[in-house]
Design a protein around this motif. Structure first.
Motif, PDB file in Angstrom:
ATOM      1  N   VAL A  43     -44.611  -9.776  42.745  1.00 16.15           N
ATOM      2  CA  VAL A  43     -43.776 -10.931  42.805  1.00 16.15           C
ATOM      3  C   VAL A  43     -42.572 -10.410  42.974  1.00 16.15           C
ATOM      4  O   VAL A  43     -41.486 -10.290  43.476  1.00 16.15           O
ATOM      5  CB  VAL A  43     -43.086 -11.623  41.925  1.00 16.15           C
ATOM      6  N   ILE A  44     -42.029  -9.045  42.202  1.00 15.91           N
ATOM      7  CA  ILE A  44     -41.464  -8.153  42.377  1.00 15.91           C
ATOM      8  C   ILE A  44     -41.190  -6.982  43.785  1.00 15.91           C
ATOM      9  O   ILE A  44     -40.549  -7.364  44.220  1.00 15.91           O
ATOM     10  CB  ILE A  44     -41.047  -6.775  41.120  1.00 15.91           C
ATOM     11  N   LEU A  45     -42.210  -7.210  43.842  1.00 16.75           N
ATOM     12  CA  LEU A  45     -42.206  -6.498  45.181  1.00 16.75           C
ATOM     13  C   LEU A  45     -42.354  -7.041  46.554  1.00 16.75           C
ATOM     14  O   LEU A  45     -41.538  -6.275  47.734  1.00 16.75           O
ATOM     15  CB  LEU A  45     -43.214  -5.197  46.000  1.00 16.75           C
ATOM     16  N   TYR A  46     -42.652  -8.034  46.674  1.00 12.50           N
ATOM     17  CA  TYR A  46     -42.050  -9.075  47.165  1.00 12.50           C
ATOM     18  C   TYR A  46     -41.444 -10.532  47.408  1.00 12.50           C
ATOM     19  O   TYR A  46     -40.523  -9.942  48.839  1.00 12.50           O
ATOM     20  CB  TYR A  46     -42.884 -11.316  47.110  1.00 12.50           C
ATOM     21  N   PHE A  47     -40.179  -9.525  46.447  1.00 14.07           N
ATOM     22  CA  PHE A  47     -38.001 -10.393  46.292  1.00 14.07           C
ATOM     23  C   PHE A  47     -37.917  -8.702  46.552  1.00 14.07           C
ATOM     24  O   PHE A  47     -36.585  -9.161  47.026  1.00 14.07           O
ATOM     25  CB  PHE A  47     -38.143 -10.928  45.078  1.00 14.07           C
ATOM     26  N   GLY A  48     -38.661  -7.841  46.424  1.00 12.77           N
ATOM     27  CA  GLY A  48     -37.783  -6.646  46.322  1.00 12.77           C
ATOM     28  C   GLY A  48     -36.521  -6.262  45.776  1.00 12.77           C
ATOM     29  O   GLY A  48     -35.473  -5.931  45.676  1.00 12.77           O
ATOM     30  N   THR A  49     -36.705  -7.128  44.546  1.00 10.24           N
ATOM     31  CA  THR A  49     -35.468  -7.011  43.087  1.00 10.24           C
ATOM     32  C   THR A  49     -36.196  -5.934  42.656  1.00 10.24           C
ATOM     33  O   THR A  49     -37.263  -6.429  41.519  1.00 10.24           O
ATOM     34  CB  THR A  49     -35.582  -8.480  43.176  1.00 10.24           C
ATOM     35  N   PHE A  50     -35.614  -5.187  42.000  1.00  8.63           N
ATOM     36  CA  PHE A  50     -35.371  -4.273  41.164  1.00  8.63           C
ATOM     37  C   PHE A  50     -34.270  -3.521  40.370  1.00  8.63           C
ATOM     38  O   PHE A  50     -33.338  -3.357  40.735  1.00  8.63           O
ATOM     39  CB  PHE A  50     -36.339  -3.082  41.265  1.00  8.63           C
ATOM     40  N   SER A  51     -34.397  -4.530  39.155  1.00  4.82           N
ATOM     41  CA  SER A  51     -32.789  -3.243  38.342  1.00  4.82           C
ATOM     42  C   SER A  51     -33.318  -2.946  37.417  1.00  4.82           C
ATOM     43  O   SER A  51     -34.755  -2.895  36.556  1.00  4.82           O
ATOM     44  CB  SER A  51     -32.266  -4.577  38.459  1.00  4.82           C
ATOM     45  N   PHE A  52     -32.215  -1.842  36.795  1.00  4.82           N
ATOM     46  CA  PHE A  52     -32.320  -1.740  34.818  1.00  4.82           C
ATOM     47  C   PHE A  52     -32.758  -3.220  33.944  1.00  4.82           C
ATOM     48  O   PHE A  52     -33.775  -2.989  33.110  1.00  4.82           O
ATOM     49  CB  PHE A  52     -31.336  -1.216  34.271  1.00  4.82           C
TER      50      PHE A  52
END
Length: 286
Positions: free
Chosen positions: A157-166
């Motif tokens: 789901v992280i890759l699907y939404f493209g949201t990656f943060s500290f």
């Protein structure tokens, strides 16, 4: 009638259905409150691609529990006789048929979405099989890989939404540490069966005392992660991480006090409950 009932009971036990439901719920909660908070609840629930990701995660995880149960049956006969009985209410042949059927369904669905989804879940299925068949016998990799496998579907789901943060990285590390501690205590709990089956776990290779030292180190790391997460604006989930500081301290104290299999089971269940509380605490994020 009774035969059907026992088969259903055996399926639920073998596939750890409750764990899979919690995993899928967590994927949705992460999507709603962390990865795409700007989108409406309705749009996310009706998002077909997100549904497919969660569905494929569920089916592949169910198959993973089946194959893990298959390779662990002899060990569970010693360590967890009740679970062994429930897990074998379905014959081994039928378990393997269900396993291959589930994997086939995952392959068909994932390839119809995209090549990347197919590769992502093919690797997930493969690494679960490899862990169940071989890796879990290697003390230097077993606990790390086991915890990583649980975390892996969330990257879908992280890759699907493209949201990656500290912030997401710290939250993932916090969960990884709790899972790692759970697995270390599981090894302490299963010491007798692992020794008989010649599994090379940390307690067997290095002893119970050194395993507890390692667990204490990861408890300290979890303590530090909790403090760091308090620095983020996470809404009322702040209180979950605040209480986690006290939880992990108390848990570590009892880790050193407890010395028998029954008490190790309690420690393991406390970790599970705390993870479950954390899952529902995601709804407190603003």
């Amino acid at each position: 009638m009774y035969r059907l009932y026992y088969q259903i009971l055996g399926f639920v036990s073998t596939t750890r259905l409750f764990n899979v439901i919690v995993l899928c719920l967590t994927q949705y909660l992460i999507s709603i409150y962390i990865l795409a908070p700007e989108r409406s609840l309705t749009s996310l629930i009706l998002d077909f691609n997100l549904f497919i990701i969660v569905l494929v995660t569920a089916i592949s995880t169910l198959s993973g529990y089946i194959i893990n149960n298959f390779y662990d049956s002899e060990k569970d006969r010693i360590n967890r006789p009740k679970m062994f009985f429930l897990g074998n209410l379905i014959s081994v042949i039928n378990q393997l048929k269900i396993y291959f059927l589930f994997n086939l369904i995952v392959m068909i669905i994932s390839i119809s979405i995209s090549y990347k989804v197919f590769v992502f879940y093919s690797f997930y299925i493969f690494i679960i099989w490899l862990y169940s068949y071989k890796i879990k016998r290697f003390y230097w990799a077993s606990n790390f890989i086991s915890s990583a496998i649980v975390i892996y579907p969330f990257f879908g789901v992280i890759l699907y939404f493209g949201t990656f943060s500290f912030k997401v990285i710290l939250m993932a590390l916090f969960l990884f540490n709790l899972l790692f501690l759970r697995d270390l205590v599981k090894d302490l709990q299963n010491f007798n069966g692992d020794w008989i089956q010649e599994y090379k776990t940390l307690p067997i290779i290095y002893g119970v005392f050194n395993t507890k030292i390692l667990a204490s180190f990861f408890s300290l790391f979890t303590f530090i992660l909790s403090i760091n997460l308090l620095n983020f604006n996470l809404g009322n989930i702040y209180f979950y991480y605040l209480l986690s500081i006290f939880f992990i301290l108390i848990w570590t104290v009892y880790l050193w006090i407890y010395k028998d299999q029954k008490n190790y089971l309690w420690l393991r269940n406390f970790i599970k409950v705390w993870i479950l509380i954390g899952v529902f605490s995601i709804t407190l994020i603003t």
